[in-house]
Design a protein around this motif. Structure first.
Motif, short mmCIF file in Angstrom:
data_model
loop_
_atom_site.label_atom_id
_atom_site.label_comp_id
_atom_site.label_asym_id
_atom_site.label_seq_id
_atom_site.Cartn_x
_atom_site.Cartn_y
_atom_site.Cartn_z
N SER A 74 0.84 -1.20 0.00
CA SER A 74 0.00 0.00 0.00
C SER A 74 0.87 1.26 0.00
CB SER A 74 -0.94 0.00 1.21
OG SER A 74 -0.21 -0.14 2.41
N ASN A 75 0.36 2.31 -0.62
CA ASN A 75 1.16 3.52 -0.82
C ASN A 75 0.82 4.66 0.13
OD1 ASN A 75 2.62 2.48 -3.07
ND2 ASN A 75 0.79 2.75 -4.34
N THR A 77 -1.44 5.81 4.05
CA THR A 77 -2.14 5.39 5.27
C THR A 77 -3.60 5.08 4.97
OG1 THR A 77 -0.68 6.75 6.63
CG2 THR A 77 -2.78 6.10 7.60
N ASP A 78 -4.25 5.92 4.19
CA ASP A 78 -5.66 5.70 3.87
C ASP A 78 -5.87 4.40 3.10
OD1 ASP A 78 -6.29 8.05 5.14
OD2 ASP A 78 -6.35 9.25 3.31
N GLU A 79 -4.99 4.14 2.15
CA GLU A 79 -5.10 2.90 1.37
C GLU A 79 -4.93 1.68 2.27
OE1 GLU A 79 -2.87 0.59 -2.34
OE2 GLU A 79 -2.38 2.68 -1.89
N GLU A 80 -3.96 1.76 3.17
CA GLU A 80 -3.72 0.63 4.07
C GLU A 80 -4.88 0.43 5.03
OE1 GLU A 80 -2.46 -1.78 7.37
OE2 GLU A 80 -2.99 0.33 7.51
N LEU A 81 -5.48 1.52 5.51
CA LEU A 81 -6.61 1.41 6.42
C LEU A 81 -7.82 0.78 5.72
CD1 LEU A 81 -6.40 4.81 8.34
CD2 LEU A 81 -5.96 2.51 9.26
N ALA A 82 -8.00 1.08 4.44
CA ALA A 82 -9.09 0.47 3.67
C ALA A 82 -8.87 -1.04 3.54
CB ALA A 82 -9.19 1.11 2.29
N ILE A 83 -7.64 -1.44 3.30
CA ILE A 83 -7.31 -2.87 3.22
C ILE A 83 -7.51 -3.52 4.58
CG2 ILE A 83 -5.45 -4.52 2.78
CD1 ILE A 83 -4.28 -2.49 0.81
N PHE A 136 4.83 4.16 7.53
CA PHE A 136 4.30 5.37 6.89
C PHE A 136 4.66 6.62 7.70
CE2 PHE A 136 0.92 2.65 4.72
CZ PHE A 136 1.53 2.77 3.48
N ALA A 137 4.58 6.51 9.03
CA ALA A 137 4.91 7.66 9.88
C ALA A 137 6.38 8.03 9.74
CB ALA A 137 4.58 7.33 11.34
N ILE A 138 7.25 7.00 9.69
CA ILE A 138 8.69 7.25 9.52
C ILE A 138 8.94 7.89 8.16
CG2 ILE A 138 10.93 6.13 9.25
CD1 ILE A 138 9.90 3.97 11.24
N SER A 139 8.28 7.37 7.13
CA SER A 139 8.48 7.91 5.78
C SER A 139 8.02 9.36 5.69
CB SER A 139 7.72 7.06 4.76
OG SER A 139 8.22 5.74 4.72
N ALA A 140 6.92 9.66 6.36
CA ALA A 140 6.41 11.04 6.35
C ALA A 140 7.39 11.98 7.07
CB ALA A 140 5.04 11.10 7.00
#
Length: 362
Positions: A74-75, A77-83, A136-140
């Motif tokens: 997933s690319n 946070t929103d996409e991952e939460l949907a999955i 994702f948090a680290i990447s952001a």
């Protein structure tokens, strides 16, 4: 003297025998149909539903495991939460199927094993979700700090440009003066000594002023390239070396600043290098964030593999359960066939008895 039966008596006896045979046939049929019905009930109500649920369980566990790589790929946070939302729904369906099978009371040990693997699978996928969100948090954070560092690096280079441009002009003028002497040999004798010395000193001062500035520029560019490259580095060992190298680079840059006479410029770069150093070295530096990002990605891969192992273990137990259920279905079907044969045999015997024992008039 024998007893003689009249025609009426013999008919009554015949009708009684026929009636008895009918009753026997009805009883045999009822018993047969009852046993056959029990066998059919065993198959259709007790065995087939758990088999269907178990097969669905195996299919859904495979579909759940297929979701794990999607979480990693997933690319956002929103996409991952949907999955994750889809995953939670499928896990709930998995629990319902296990409860449905468990309610039959069939092979409780195997069902307990299936449920244990389901719990471990669910926990592993929960960890995968957490690790992915951390990544994702680290990447952001890395992207934000990289932008900040690039701004500082641009200021570092841009501020030196006017100084280099000024000294370059003096050097260019000195070169032009020297070239004019080469082009006109007689000028060597007509030019005043003061003029030659003045141009020489001016050019020497420009070169002397330019050398530390060029060194500062080179060191800043080297530091910027190392830090920017660290944000895409794939080797943790190299990331561990970068802070050591970057400390030396910044130390050399600060030493080079000592040779600059402009105190305002010197203080500007001391402050700028301090800001860049905080983004380059330490727990929250860009190389360290990249190390944590790589560690999170590695942990994600490990959890994906582990989830596959738990799902395979669950499918093995499900396969064992289905095999046992199929065996019992086959056994119940075999019993139904035995009942069918016994019933036909019993009815044939009754029919034969009916035909063999009529009461004939004498």
């Amino acid at each position: 003297m024998g007893t003689k039966f009249g025609v009426q008596s013999k008919l009554l006896i015949s009708f009684a025998l026929v009636g008895l045979m009918a009753v026997v046939s009805a009883v045999v049929g009822a018993v047969s149909f009852n046993k056959f019905g029990e066998a059919l009930t065993t198959i259709t109500e007790e065995k087939l539903p758990p088999i269907a649920a178990a097969q669905q369980l195996a299919t859904e566990s495979a579909e759940i495991v297929a979701i794990a790589p999607r979480i990693v790929a997933s690319n956002s946070t929103d996409e991952e939460l949907a999955i994750k939302e889809e995953l939670d729904f499928r896990l709930l369906e998995l629990v319902n199927k296990i409860n449905e099978i468990e309610a039959t009371g069939f092979m409780p040990e195997v069902i307990a094993t299936i449920n244990d693997n389901r719990i471990q699978l669910q926990d592993t996928l929960g960890q995968l979700h957490t690790v992915t969100q951390e990544r994702f948090a680290i990447s952001a954070e890395k992207a934000e700090k990289l932008g900040e560092f690039q701004d500082l690096a641009k200021r570092y280079g841009d501020t030196l440009k006017p100084v280099l441009s000024y000294t370059q002009n003096d050097i260019a003028q000195g070169n032009a003066y020297a070239q004019s002497l080469k082009d006109d040999p007689s000028a060597k004798y007509t030019a005043s000594t003061e003029e030659v010395i003045e141009n020489f000193i001016k050019m020497n001062d420009a070169i002397s002023a330019r050398s530390p500035v060029l060194e500062i520029e080179r060191l800043g560019s080297s530091a910027a390239n190392m830090i920017i490259a660290s944000t895409t580095e794939t080797q943790a060992v190299r990331l561990s070396i970068i802070p050591v190298r970057i400390r030396g680079t910044y130390a050399d840059a600060l030493a080079a600043l000592e040779s600059i006479g402009n105190e305002r410029l010197k203080n500007f770069y001391v402050e700028l290098i301090d800001k860049m150093s905080k983004l380059s070295v330490g727990d929250d530096s860009l190389p360290e964030l990249r190390k944590r990002e790589l560690a999170a990605a590695e942990e994600s891969q490990r959890l994906v593999i582990q989830s596959g192992e738990f799902a395979n273990a669950m499918r093995s137990s499900v396969a064992e359960l289905v095999a046992a259920l199929n065996s019992e279905v086959q056994e119940a079907a075999a019993q139904a066939k035995v009942v069918e044969k016994q019933s036909l045999t019993a009815l044939a015997v009754v029919a034969a008895a009916c035909m063999a024992s009529p009461v004939r008039p004498s």
